[in-house]
Design an enzyme around this catalytic site. Structure first.
Site, PDB file in Angstrom:
ATOM      1  N   THR A  28       0.166   0.947 -61.736  1.00  0.00           N
ATOM      2  CA  THR A  28      -0.734   2.080 -61.547  1.00  0.00           C
ATOM      3  C   THR A  28      -0.874   2.364 -60.057  1.00  0.00           C
ATOM      4  O   THR A  28      -0.907   1.451 -59.224  1.00  0.00           O
ATOM      5  CB  THR A  28      -2.098   1.868 -62.240  1.00  0.00           C
ATOM      6  OG1 THR A  28      -2.890   3.045 -62.048  1.00  0.00           O
ATOM      7  CG2 THR A  28      -2.842   0.656 -61.701  1.00  0.00           C
ATOM      8  N   GLU A  29      -0.900   3.646 -59.710  1.00  0.00           N
ATOM      9  CA  GLU A  29      -0.811   4.097 -58.322  1.00  0.00           C
ATOM     10  C   GLU A  29      -1.881   3.487 -57.421  1.00  0.00           C
ATOM     11  O   GLU A  29      -1.679   3.339 -56.222  1.00  0.00           O
ATOM     12  CB  GLU A  29      -0.934   5.631 -58.236  1.00  0.00           C
ATOM     13  CG  GLU A  29       0.176   6.404 -58.903  1.00  0.00           C
ATOM     14  CD  GLU A  29      -0.215   6.799 -60.317  1.00  0.00           C
ATOM     15  OE1 GLU A  29      -0.473   5.911 -61.150  1.00  0.00           O
ATOM     16  OE2 GLU A  29      -0.250   8.021 -60.562  1.00  0.00           O
ATOM     17  N   ASN A  30      -3.037   3.204 -58.001  1.00  0.00           N
ATOM     18  CA  ASN A  30      -4.134   2.705 -57.172  1.00  0.00           C
ATOM     19  C   ASN A  30      -4.038   1.218 -56.881  1.00  0.00           C
ATOM     20  O   ASN A  30      -4.990   0.630 -56.384  1.00  0.00           O
ATOM     21  CB  ASN A  30      -5.491   3.047 -57.805  1.00  0.00           C
ATOM     22  CG  ASN A  30      -5.629   2.544 -59.224  1.00  0.00           C
ATOM     23  OD1 ASN A  30      -4.730   2.745 -60.040  1.00  0.00           O
ATOM     24  ND2 ASN A  30      -6.728   1.901 -59.541  1.00  0.00           N
ATOM     25  N   GLY A  31      -2.885   0.610 -57.160  1.00  0.00           N
ATOM     26  CA  GLY A  31      -2.651  -0.711 -56.607  1.00  0.00           C
ATOM     27  C   GLY A  31      -2.709  -1.895 -57.535  1.00  0.00           C
ATOM     28  O   GLY A  31      -3.174  -2.969 -57.139  1.00  0.00           O
ATOM     29  N   SER A  91       1.690   0.514 -52.778  1.00  0.00           N
ATOM     30  CA  SER A  91       1.845   1.013 -54.140  1.00  0.00           C
ATOM     31  C   SER A  91       2.833   2.175 -54.192  1.00  0.00           C
ATOM     32  O   SER A  91       3.702   2.237 -55.068  1.00  0.00           O
ATOM     33  CB  SER A  91       0.481   1.466 -54.688  1.00  0.00           C
ATOM     34  OG  SER A  91       0.617   1.899 -56.018  1.00  0.00           O
TER      35      SER A  91
END
Lengths: 240, 223, 240, 223
Positions: free
Chosen positions: B48-51, B90
């Site tokens: 997921t993009e937020n890490g 990320s």
């Protein structure tokens, strides 16, 4: 998911003539000695891999590690910032004889080019080397009244790195300053091969403490009693 | 057989093509549904993009930790072997091509691989999120979508009319009626619902469907 | 060396009209609510700071945090990737009324621009947004047969971030996915202000586990009972 | 008073200008000596390119940990509050201007601030390390050097003849004879040894010394 392989030979499979290899470590800290020496063994037994391009901050020390690869005649080109060391004979002799190529890159630019290779950034601008011989032939541009040099990403076919802990999914930690270039190289290579001091089960490394996430890692071999290059040097060991 | 697949069935079909141990990013909303249809014996690792890498399902209501969320800001859980990292790392994973599959929604997909999925035009407040990064972020970028808009207009078109998310980025499309690959800037039909004729499918598709080899029946279980 | 300050007011000193503020957090995870609300308090008491540019992935939610700053009239411009949320009224109303400016940036480009700001990289190339409306007016270049867009670094006068642990020298850790943009913002701002759940003595954080090294941090205020934005939202709290 | 400062005395003088709690990078070799002359009550935090902040002195012989080294590959120790980071983050600190002071050696420094300290010409094996990054890496880039070469030639020159490390990057020079600032591309003399006349100093300096305000005596303790 289990990325561990049984031995060094399996870890090094598919490394072929003419490839570019990033090798972790700064001086002896982080140098994956067992992976390197096993690759030299293969070269002695089979004649390959050879004609390699090696990316590392240095160009070997004494008669072990990268220096022993150079001595063995496996290396066509070094990409590094500082091809000097306590005992730089291996590189120096070949370089002065015109038998090895050198691409000299400022240390921070080398790190950033490798980082860019892993991050999908084909080029970036840096103040480093502007106005010097190392900027010759590179595009320049002005931003906010200051001049910068354009540098390109650096990628590799293979990265050989040394970790402290590896879980079976490839999540890694590093010991102290042995981290240096390794997390960057793990991301910039098509095939990332890790020798770990200890292999643990997924979940054994706190997710907040993972330095290299597993998706950058392809193969892991456990070398519990790994040798430290600087300690070998001081013990006078030669692998050439 | 119903005359089109439900969203869950489209997600199921897309899930069948995700290899075991693949690294996968699912766009927020409809694509998130793909995660629950992994075939038995396969386990993808979700990014997921937020890490977070290797997150799992949502926790039971009341047990959410709001520091542990996905890109859609839904609470998630961790699987063994998870890792946290900051946003630049990320998107280094995304932009650097380290993901195997990204599955996204679409307003329009064009036969040249262009995707429009972030803006329906100049009205309202524009928002892009990670969509423009993700379309360049995976070895395989797939779209899941209804075959037509709610007004019955084709979503698979010759050229996108809406603002683009990415140029030439989509390689496979799973719709409510068909599975289509994009090859050499053409829609190549791979599967279609058994009860649907080629002519009927072509009639609701905005660009020519190329036939290259056998067309399999598109089948999905009742979900 | 002790970078702790006694209270929120001291932490926020010198934040002035017209400044660019990076605010950590993705949704509620990592949002420094106490710092934001204390800045709103100051605005209500003194009329400043106002005319601010705010950098965050989102543009606020409900009537708290960044949304409450917008409601209060402190924000002239948002730089973000996704100005939508469960309750985006604050931004939406002002945006549609032409009372707030928006610079929309793809999320990965936003992260990389902030990273570049901290790393002294004035510009870089990315495939993201090539051929789209968001690339309009930006230089493009071809590398290895593929087209890329040139993006510029992003810096700020101040970063407001939330950490889990802070030692007195400014070394930080973050809780789970609350890390997100914060380590990047800490490096890209002239003044980095941290609210930490717990302040510890130097040496209490394992040097291998530091996420933000202290040299990026200027001021630390301990907020032990810090509020989580998402939890406040769900409790229906309003600060506007 | 001897007729010139020793290297230790030059390092001592440079150390007096480092503020308490400054973040400092000392080039490998001679500049490393600056660390031990911090005035009482001041404690700088030292950065090394290979990924450590807040390292301390070398350990006793036999107690070295060769995974804990500085950029010169010497074994070091850690102080409380140390941090490790990878090479890209380390040079982000450097290139991003997050260091307060960098102190480097020099082959030549020109009055326009140019520095040559990495190559003595095309002979031998070239090596640059982090020098070209460090010259752009600190709010203040200072040089420590003997005033002349071992052959008595000026090291402070009108224009560098050796390959450059950086353009217009040096702001202050500490030599065995003087302390000189570079202001508007000129050498501005700040301090000189008391027993040395201005004419004598000018005679061993390769570009004009500008006088702007008082010239203090350059003094350093016997070390």
């Amino acid at each position: 998911m289990d990325k561990t392989v049984p031995d060094l030979a399996a870890a090094l499979a598919d490394i072929a003539d003419g490839m570019t290899l990033m090798i972790g470590g700064f001086g002896g800290a982080g140098a994956p000695i067992e992976l390197i020496h096993a690759l030299i063994d293969r070269f002695r037994a089979t004649g390959g891999p050879t004609n390699l391009t090696i990316v590392n901050n240095n160009a070997g020390n004494g008669r072990i590690g990268i220096a022993a690869m150079i001595d063995a005649g496996m290396v066509a080109k070094m990409i590094c910032s500082f091809p000097r060391s306590a005992d730089p004979r291996a590189f120096t002799e070949k370089y002065l004889a015109g038998q090895i190529e050198l691409e000299l890159v400022p240390q921070g630019t080398l790190a950033e080019r490798i980082r860019a290779g892993g991050a999908g950034i084909p080029a970036f601008y840096t103040p480093t080397s502007y106005g010097t011989d190392l900027a010759k032939g590179k595009p320049e541009a002005e931003f906010d009244g200051r001049m910068y040099v354009q540098e390109r990403w650096l990628k590799a076919d293979v990265a050989l790195i040394k970790a402290e802990l590896a879980d079976r999914q490839g999540n890694l930690t590093y010991r102290k300053a042995a981290r240096n270039f390794s997390p960057l190289m793990a991301a910039a290579a098509g095939l990332t091969v890790v020798q770990a001091m200890r292999v643990v089960e997924p979940g054994a490394i706190d997710p907040e403490q993972v330095i290299t996430p597993g998706l950058f890692v392809n193969r892991i071999v456990e070398i519990a009693d790994a040798q430290q290059e600087e300690a070998l040097m001081r013990a006078g060991v030669a692998y050439s | 057989m119903s005359n089109k697949l439900s969203n869950a069935q489209i997600a199921w079909r897309a899930a069948q093509d995700i290899e075991n141990e693949a690294y996968v990013n699912l766009g927020i909303g409809f694509p998130e549904m793909v995660a629950k249809f992994q075939p038995p014996g396969r386990q993808a690792i979700f990014h997921t993009e937020n890490g977070i890498l290797n997150f799992g399902e949502s926790p039971p209501e009341g047990e959410e930790d709001w520091d542990l969320i996905n890109a859609g800001k839904k609470a998630v859980t961790l699987k063994p072997g998870a890792a946290f990292f900051h946003h630049a790392d990320s998107f280094a994973m995304v932009r650097g091509g380290h993901l195997d599959v990204a599955i996204l929604g679409a307003y329009e997909v064009a036969e040249n691989g262009d995707l429009a999925n972030w803006s329906t035009g100049p009205k309202g407040v524009p928002a892009v999120g990670g969509a423009m990064d993700l379309v360049h972020g995976a070895k395989r970028v797939a779209v899941i979508t209804d075959h037509v808009t709610k007004h019955g207009q084709p979503k698979l078109v010759k050229r996108c009319s809406l603002p683009l998310t990415g140029v030439g980025c989509v390689t496979r499309i799973y719709t409510s009626l068909a599975v289509i690959d994009i090859v050499d800037q053409r829609f190549v039909l791979r599967e279609k619902l058994a009860g649907l004729s080629l002519e009927e499918l072509q009639a609701v598709t905005g660009a020519e469907l190329v036939i290259a080899g056998d067309i399999a029946d598109l089948v999905a279980p009742e979900i």
